[in-house]
Design a protein around this motif. Structure first.
Motif, short mmCIF file in Angstrom:
data_model
loop_
_atom_site.label_atom_id
_atom_site.label_comp_id
_atom_site.label_asym_id
_atom_site.label_seq_id
_atom_site.Cartn_x
_atom_site.Cartn_y
_atom_site.Cartn_z
N PRO A 24 7.18 -18.33 -6.10
CA PRO A 24 6.54 -17.18 -6.72
C PRO A 24 5.77 -16.38 -5.67
N ARG A 25 5.37 -15.18 -6.04
CA ARG A 25 4.52 -14.38 -5.16
C ARG A 25 3.67 -13.44 -6.01
N TYR A 26 2.47 -13.20 -5.53
CA TYR A 26 1.53 -12.29 -6.18
C TYR A 26 1.61 -10.98 -5.42
N VAL A 27 2.10 -9.94 -6.09
CA VAL A 27 2.28 -8.63 -5.46
C VAL A 27 1.19 -7.70 -5.96
N ILE A 28 0.48 -7.12 -5.02
CA ILE A 28 -0.56 -6.15 -5.35
C ILE A 28 -0.09 -4.80 -4.85
N ALA A 29 0.03 -3.84 -5.76
CA ALA A 29 0.47 -2.49 -5.41
C ALA A 29 -0.70 -1.53 -5.55
N ILE A 30 -0.92 -0.75 -4.50
CA ILE A 30 -2.00 0.25 -4.49
C ILE A 30 -1.36 1.61 -4.27
N GLU A 31 -1.58 2.51 -5.22
CA GLU A 31 -1.05 3.87 -5.14
C GLU A 31 -2.17 4.87 -5.33
N CYS A 32 -2.00 6.07 -4.78
CA CYS A 32 -3.00 7.11 -5.00
C CYS A 32 -2.33 8.48 -4.91
N LYS A 87 0.86 -1.18 0.00
CA LYS A 87 0.00 0.00 0.00
C LYS A 87 0.90 1.23 0.00
N LEU A 88 0.92 1.93 -1.13
CA LEU A 88 1.75 3.12 -1.28
C LEU A 88 0.86 4.35 -1.26
N CYS A 89 -0.07 4.34 -0.33
CA CYS A 89 -1.08 5.38 -0.25
C CYS A 89 -1.54 5.46 1.20
N HIS A 90 -1.76 6.66 1.69
CA HIS A 90 -2.15 6.81 3.09
C HIS A 90 -3.68 6.80 3.30
N LEU A 91 -4.45 6.71 2.23
CA LEU A 91 -5.91 6.73 2.33
C LEU A 91 -6.48 5.31 2.33
N GLY A 92 -7.72 5.17 2.75
CA GLY A 92 -8.39 3.87 2.69
C GLY A 92 -7.90 2.92 3.76
N SER A 93 -8.03 1.64 3.49
CA SER A 93 -7.65 0.60 4.45
C SER A 93 -6.14 0.54 4.61
N GLU A 124 -2.46 -1.30 5.05
CA GLU A 124 -1.83 -2.40 4.33
C GLU A 124 -2.07 -3.75 5.01
N GLU A 125 -1.96 -3.80 6.34
CA GLU A 125 -2.15 -5.05 7.07
C GLU A 125 -3.58 -5.58 6.91
N GLN A 126 -4.55 -4.68 6.94
CA GLN A 126 -5.95 -5.08 6.76
C GLN A 126 -6.16 -5.65 5.36
N LEU A 127 -5.61 -4.97 4.37
CA LEU A 127 -5.76 -5.43 2.99
C LEU A 127 -5.04 -6.76 2.77
N GLN A 128 -3.88 -6.92 3.38
CA GLN A 128 -3.12 -8.17 3.26
C GLN A 128 -3.99 -9.34 3.72
N ALA A 129 -4.57 -9.23 4.90
CA ALA A 129 -5.41 -10.30 5.45
C ALA A 129 -6.67 -10.50 4.61
N ALA A 130 -7.30 -9.40 4.18
CA ALA A 130 -8.54 -9.50 3.40
C ALA A 130 -8.30 -10.15 2.04
N SER A 137 -16.32 7.49 -2.96
CA SER A 137 -15.27 7.73 -1.96
C SER A 137 -14.02 6.96 -2.36
N TYR A 138 -12.89 7.38 -1.84
CA TYR A 138 -11.64 6.68 -2.11
C TYR A 138 -11.75 5.23 -1.66
N SER A 139 -12.28 5.01 -0.45
CA SER A 139 -12.38 3.65 0.09
C SER A 139 -13.21 2.74 -0.80
N GLN A 140 -14.32 3.28 -1.32
CA GLN A 140 -15.17 2.49 -2.21
C GLN A 140 -14.43 2.16 -3.51
N ALA A 141 -13.74 3.14 -4.08
CA ALA A 141 -12.99 2.91 -5.32
C ALA A 141 -11.89 1.88 -5.09
#
Length: 169
Positions: free
Chosen positions: A94-102, A56-62, A64-70, A145-149
């Motif tokens: 291998p690993r699946y990396v999800i990057a979130i930026e805003c 999570k490269l963004c300070h808005l929304g959920s 990083e730890e919450q998103l990792q578990a979810a 909202s940012y969280s919804q997006a």
């Protein structure tokens, strides 16, 4: 209403030819995208489980730890054997990396997912991006909202990954 004759002037024939050519190219484009999507999904073949790392490269929304578990929970619920590989743990392959930026104001967001794996190249082991499909980005325009997006883009990304994972089983 009277029927109009089909124009047969050179310019109208040229226009129809151009229209047919554009339609053919768009069909080829879709076929090409389909072939690329198939190769992307094939990259997931042979893995019995998928470590997941959310960045999570963004300070808005959920957080990083919450998103990792979810994300791990969502993938497992949809029959993708995922395990958590959060920051601070040794990097799995291998690993699946999800990057979130805003943007700072939350007006734009980017969600991308890629699978990295060690491959052999000229006798050396290198880490390669073997899958990078799905994801989304865009300007929110304050319609949602940012969280919804963030949730919608992340769910779309994961659903694409799940569909690709299942297609190789």
């Amino acid at each position: 209403m009277a029927l109009q004759p089909i124009p047969t002037t050179p310019s109208s024939i040229m226009g129809r030819s151009l229209l047919v050519a554009c339609a053919a190219l768009s069909v080829l484009g879709v076929a090409g995208e389909s072939a690329i999507a198939s190769r992307q999904a094939d990259a997931l073949r042979g893995f019995s489980q998928m470590p997941v790392r959310v960045m999570k490269l963004c300070h808005l929304g959920s957080r990083e730890e919450q998103l990792q578990a979810a994300v791990v929970q969502y993938l497992n619920r949809h029959d993708v054997p995922a395990v958590s590989n959060p920051r601070g743990q040794p990097v799995a392959t291998p690993r699946y990396v999800i990057a979130i930026e805003c943007t700072d104001d939350g007006g734009a967001i980017s969600v991308r997912g890629r699978v990295f794996h060690n491959v052999q190249l000229n006798g050396r082991t290198i880490e390669a991006d073997i899958y990078s499909r799905g994801g989304g980005y865009g300007s929110l325009g304050y319609r949602v909202s940012y969280s919804q997006a963030e949730r919608e883009l992340l769910t779309g990304l994961l659903d694409t990954f799940i569909r690709d994972w299942r297609s190789t089983r």
